[in-house]
Scaffold this motif. Structure first.
Motif, PDB file in Angstrom:
ATOM      1  N   TRP A  29       0.454   8.078  13.482  1.00 33.44           N
ATOM      2  CA  TRP A  29       0.411   6.668  13.056  1.00 33.44           C
ATOM      3  C   TRP A  29       0.405   5.730  14.253  1.00 33.44           C
ATOM      4  O   TRP A  29      -0.233   4.672  14.204  1.00 33.44           O
TER       5      TRP A  29
ATOM      6  N   PHE B  26      10.342   5.133   9.100  1.00 34.67           N
ATOM      7  CA  PHE B  26       9.790   4.562   7.864  1.00 34.67           C
ATOM      8  C   PHE B  26       9.797   3.039   7.920  1.00 34.67           C
ATOM      9  O   PHE B  26       8.769   2.373   7.669  1.00 34.67           O
ATOM     10  N   GLY B 247      17.152   9.863   3.331  1.00 34.81           N
ATOM     11  CA  GLY B 247      17.160  11.172   3.974  1.00 34.81           C
ATOM     12  C   GLY B 247      17.048  12.295   2.958  1.00 34.81           C
ATOM     13  O   GLY B 247      16.064  12.391   2.234  1.00 34.81           O
ATOM     14  N   GLY B 248      18.040  13.120   2.881  1.00 34.97           N
ATOM     15  CA  GLY B 248      17.978  14.293   2.011  1.00 34.97           C
ATOM     16  C   GLY B 248      18.246  14.043   0.546  1.00 34.97           C
ATOM     17  O   GLY B 248      18.550  14.973  -0.189  1.00 34.97           O
ATOM     18  N   TRP B 251      14.946   8.674  -3.244  1.00 40.84           N
ATOM     19  CA  TRP B 251      14.826   7.246  -2.960  1.00 40.84           C
ATOM     20  C   TRP B 251      15.656   6.423  -3.936  1.00 40.84           C
ATOM     21  O   TRP B 251      15.818   6.808  -5.081  1.00 40.84           O
ATOM     22  N   LEU B 261       8.575   7.227  -4.481  1.00 44.09           N
ATOM     23  CA  LEU B 261       7.471   6.479  -3.879  1.00 44.09           C
ATOM     24  C   LEU B 261       6.183   6.733  -4.666  1.00 44.09           C
ATOM     25  O   LEU B 261       5.299   5.873  -4.746  1.00 44.09           O
TER      26      LEU B 261
ATOM     27  N   THR C  18      14.578  16.445   2.168  1.00 45.30           N
ATOM     28  CA  THR C  18      14.078  15.713   3.337  1.00 45.30           C
ATOM     29  C   THR C  18      12.571  15.884   3.469  1.00 45.30           C
ATOM     30  O   THR C  18      11.828  14.917   3.691  1.00 45.30           O
ATOM     31  N   ILE C  21      10.710  13.900   0.625  1.00 44.37           N
ATOM     32  CA  ILE C  21      10.686  12.456   0.888  1.00 44.37           C
ATOM     33  C   ILE C  21       9.667  12.125   1.984  1.00 44.37           C
ATOM     34  O   ILE C  21       8.874  11.184   1.859  1.00 44.37           O
ATOM     35  N   ASN C  22       9.682  12.924   3.033  1.00 39.21           N
ATOM     36  CA  ASN C  22       8.764  12.643   4.140  1.00 39.21           C
ATOM     37  C   ASN C  22       7.318  12.915   3.764  1.00 39.21           C
ATOM     38  O   ASN C  22       6.409  12.277   4.296  1.00 39.21           O
ATOM     39  N   GLU C  24       6.131  12.261   0.801  1.00 36.59           N
ATOM     40  CA  GLU C  24       5.737  11.023   0.110  1.00 36.59           C
ATOM     41  C   GLU C  24       5.417   9.912   1.111  1.00 36.59           C
ATOM     42  O   GLU C  24       4.445   9.171   0.960  1.00 36.59           O
ATOM     43  N   VAL C  25       6.288   9.807   2.129  1.00 37.58           N
ATOM     44  CA  VAL C  25       6.066   8.760   3.132  1.00 37.58           C
ATOM     45  C   VAL C  25       4.701   8.944   3.807  1.00 37.58           C
ATOM     46  O   VAL C  25       3.950   7.993   3.996  1.00 37.58           O
ATOM     47  N   PHE C  26       4.412  10.200   4.146  1.00 40.25           N
ATOM     48  CA  PHE C  26       3.163  10.466   4.858  1.00 40.25           C
ATOM     49  C   PHE C  26       1.955   9.980   4.055  1.00 40.25           C
ATOM     50  O   PHE C  26       1.106   9.254   4.564  1.00 40.25           O
TER      51      PHE C  26
END
Lengths: 445, 445, 445
Positions: A29, B26, B247-248, B251, B261, C18, C21-22, C24-26
């Protein structure tokens, strides 16, 4: 995923791979956002050119990017790995940067090299774009490209190896601290631009016969300031690329001192705002406000990791005030034509930034085994960066000017570079291509 | 990394630090992408201004951003932490927001404050930019800046503390649910703009002597709609900033209810599309299509976490249909000159959004211990947000107007603010600066 | 967080969440960055239109996006899940893609569907935007929208199910390897555009009565090339969306072979640069340089995961050289009017890309159980993609043309679509709306 109880070692592997993957994502990014810098530079430099040169400025910008990528692949990255001692290469350390190294390509056991290389290439392209703004509207394409490659795949990365590397000699010997690349990116690009503009000379019409400066106005100020705001967007990629993602441990600067991204968030926004406000009070106009915002970030860049935010704000104001004044001096006293104030915004602000961190020292977090941040260390390092930018820029362009290779012929400059170099018109329905008198008149107006 | 077997506690620390670092990443990208909103607003508002005012609109936009950052540092963030009970500050909870707190600067034990603050500053700057579009081409710079600071570092963040905070009284007492800040950002900015435009009055030439509205056209519609699309890009940063990275764990919304998300992805895209389509059927033109897309997202914003996507699509259509109609009523019936429809797009759509979630309630996931989402809770909260925006905007601008401080003199307005305020021309080669008659004629045309 | 020692299973859950979540962020950022592609397309296509059609081109672009999102929700995603076998749907596998499935909306136990869907929607919208550039300035809005929906929510995603899916029959049976969607996105969109332009016919004035091509110049080349650079920015989102984030394990391609993001970083930048340089040597102008950069990435796209970077550079040069030449042939020999060279840049480069990976094969990393990458597999798959794009585009537009529904009447085309379709002016102060003679003259000039 298997639901049988994992071992501790398996879990550790899982966590470490999670960190590796996220590290790649982070710099991916950064790289993408830094491409926005180049969309911004395109808008900025085309808008700052007169109608007759708009596309030619764009072509230079795009082409500089295109030539820096492969040259940075073939030798730029190697320089960074090899030259941290000064001028004596560490061939062993740089093996991984040889273009035929297994690290320099897809490699399922190396998730790091390509993504770091990508971010560094974008830094490299940024130095070339900083320089390119200064020399628009009269430099010859081929000489520009040579200079851009020397700067972007050579000079700046040598500076980065010296002062923006955990083993760089400036870091190790002088305690040099420069979080946000004010030295290797901004000062070097700015001083390189200064060196070239001296030999390149001013655009025809930039100074009256008696030496009075006559402002040459870019054809689209809105395009220019939108471009500058896009560059600020890209700064989030740029500053992200200045910080080491270490997975399950705290962030570090690129030379190994601890930092949080939170600190960078605070100080970047405060310095940017200060720069805008400082430039507004001096100039009241948006070109310098946005350039001042940039100058503000650069003026605080070396300590974005450690400043108290209101201090970053004050340094930002300083940068924003000084940049337009410095540009005025360069123009009025020294009769140098830096078309977008690149030296003032990047060179001067970078120097302010490096020295300011020496003044506001007493910050303890330098590299283990290295001296503390000091005024003298920062000052001397700033001197090194100034020379490292200025000498090659001046020297090379001096030779080019002597052999008549640096600049387009006056006839081409007056006719406009788009007519001469680019088989395309910027705004075919707005300005009839046949009406050259209208175009030419803007030079002397 | 060491390959001796780690302990469970060591691994846990490793995982938690991984989470902390990625949380910072993020919000860092949220902040960077929200800067695109400001590149977008620059293009949008300059394009929506006449030639004679283009740069002045840009200057206002840039300067609002610059003043909100430090003021939000010095008191805005404190308000958010302190005022969740209404008008009685919780001084203890807000200690961390005092500008001399160790949290308000680089701090290796606090990876959170600076990065949250950064995202919130960008929300703040967005409220100011929403407002600024409404008042272009005649507001005085100094009065604009005061109003922008009051809105961006005061009023909206008070609303956020009330209804966009895990302990906000609207959340706790009325079960107020507003995932995407339709209330504190959009309604407050929109109603603030309404209050100011009432006292500011219409631009000269906006209404014929008999009250018939005469459309004042922005000088570059392409610039405006590209700007609006950049604002939509920035919305991904904005909506990311509305969600808590834990984190773990799953959301949560900013007030603590669980969300994915993925849900936001579904509903944002559907609502945006609905808004475009709704506005297209009413207006057939791209300014309102893009504004309608924005209105669509705002109309679904409170429930982006919980709506079934086709419902978000329908709400988007509703927002896209209502916004241009509401703007027409504001203009034709009330003779209010909101230059870009900010009240309709943000104020009205925000209200639609909050009330709609009350209508389509029965959603269980509110804060533990708080009442369920209800029609009355959403309606009353929308009323609070409307007042919280309108009263300070109207009151302050009323006083400013009374003392003759709010608006530039008619002569300056007719000549154009660029000529009066900005020592620079937008398009020096396109519009001869000497031909003021041409510029002035556009006012009455 | 609790500091009592966690169990191994608890830690594993923590790590996996973890990762979730990451993940989804990506994809969230991939989606946001791909919206930049649409800001870029807006600038690109409006700039490439004549003044009289600028806004109409923008309206088409925005509206295509808006219609693809809901249609892709209602049936596009289902097609991807169902059709991997060819034309026989797997109804069971596609249950999760039915619009009333619990996966197709907020669902706290499914953090994946919405975020993948979002990224795929943006791919879909990109195919429509690729197509839209080819047909500007004379296509009827309603027929354009039908074609855009068929392409964006139907044809391309069928191609993706066949060749860009772990179980796609092209992958399983022919060892088809296409990392960066050169086939399903670029070839299909390009060949679809070719099919439509054949039936749509050239713009009035594009060819002299004797067939000599007359270049129709877009009204703002700077806007166009800034737009193209924004598309390149968005490519980082696009290519991110081509890779599977697997948390604690190595990345894979969308069809399951291992890859690093580092590899993509290397090759994307090298191919982009090569494309610019290649196009520069052929054309010397920035429209084709930027289009060539795009063509360069597309030409290397199938192997961005596995190429040695200098090879990607050479393939980029090839793409950048071939695209403008291919466009010239299409225009000069076949008298086809593809207004922005969409077929050459996407269709031809995509084909080059797929076949080149067959030539430079010997790469082992294909899907387990599938044949190796082979020249014949790549060539035949390229043929499938060409047909899958061309046949529906040609067929549908043939019928539309026959019933007189495809194209606006000549009078509207000459007057300009903005006048006819859009109740708004692009630049009201620059081009007097009453002076239609000036506008019309540009057609024949």
């Amino acid at each position: 995923m298997e639901q049988t109880a994992p071992t501790l070692a398996e879990l550790q592997t899982l966590i470490e791979m999670t960190g590796t993957i996220n590290m790649e994502v982070f710099y991916w990014w950064c790289t993408g956002l830094m491409v926005i810098i180049h969309a911004g530079f395109l808008a900025y430099e085309m808008g700052a050119s007169r109608l007759k040169n708009a596309l030619a400025s764009g072509v230079k910008n795009i082409l500089a990017f295109a030539f820096i990528v492969p040259t940075f692949f073939f030798f730029g990255w190697w320089i960074y790995l090899a030259m941290y001692n000064g001028f004596t290469p560490d061939f062993e350390a740089a093996v991984a940067g040889l273009p035929w190294s297994t690290s320099m390509g897809p490699n399922l056991t190396d998730n790091a090299t390509g993504i770091f290389w990508g971010a560094f290439v974008l830094f490299a392209a940024t130095t070339a774009s900083i320089f390119s703004g200064a020399v628009i509207e009269r430099i010859r394409m081929s000489s520009f490209l040579i200079l851009a490659i020397v700067l972007g795949s050579g000079v700046w990365i040598l500076g980065a190896s010296w002062g923006w590397h955990p083993d760089g000699w400036l870091t190790k010997e002088w305690g040099f601290h420069d979080f946000g690349a004010a030295g290797c990116v901004h000062m070097i690009a700015g001083f390189f631009a200064l060196g070239v503009t001296i030999n390149l000379g001013a655009r025809i019409g930039r100074f009256a016969p008696d030496g009075t400066p006559i402002l040459i106005k870019g054809h689209s100020m809105p395009m220019t300031i939108i471009g500058l705001m896009l560059i600020i967007v890209g700064f989030f990629g740029f500053l992200g690329g200045c910080i080491i993602y270490a997975g399950g441990a705290q962030w570090t600067t690129i030379f190994g001192t601890p930092v949080t991204l939170s600190a960078v968030s605070f100080n970047t926004l405060m310095a940017f705002s200060g720069g805008i406000i400082g430039a507004y009070f001096i100039t009241r106009q948006p070109f310098w406000m946005m350039s001042g915002g940039l100058a503000g970030i650069v003026s605080a860049a070396p300590g974005l990791d450690i400043y108290y935010p209101p201090l970053a704000f004050l340094l930002g104001i300083t940068g924003g005030v000084v940049a337009p004044l410095a540009d005025k001096i360069i123009t009025d006293k020294f009769k140098i034509d830096d078309a977008v104030g690149a030296f003032a915004v990047h060179g001067v602000s970078g120097m302010i930034g490096l020295i300011a961190l020496g003044i506001f020292s007493g910050f303890p977090n330098v590299v283990a085994g290295a001296p503390d941040i000091s005024f003298s260390g920062q000052l001397m390092s700033a001197g090194v960066m100034a020379l490292l930018g200025f000498v090659p820029g001046f020297g090379l362009s001096y030779v080019m000017a002597k052999v008549g290779f640096l600049r387009v012929p006056p006839k081409a400059e007056i006719a406009g570079l788009d007519l001469v170099e680019v088989p395309l018109e910027a705004y075919p329905e707005s300005v009839p291509a046949t009406e050259t008198p209208i175009r030419t008149s803007t030079v002397t107006a």
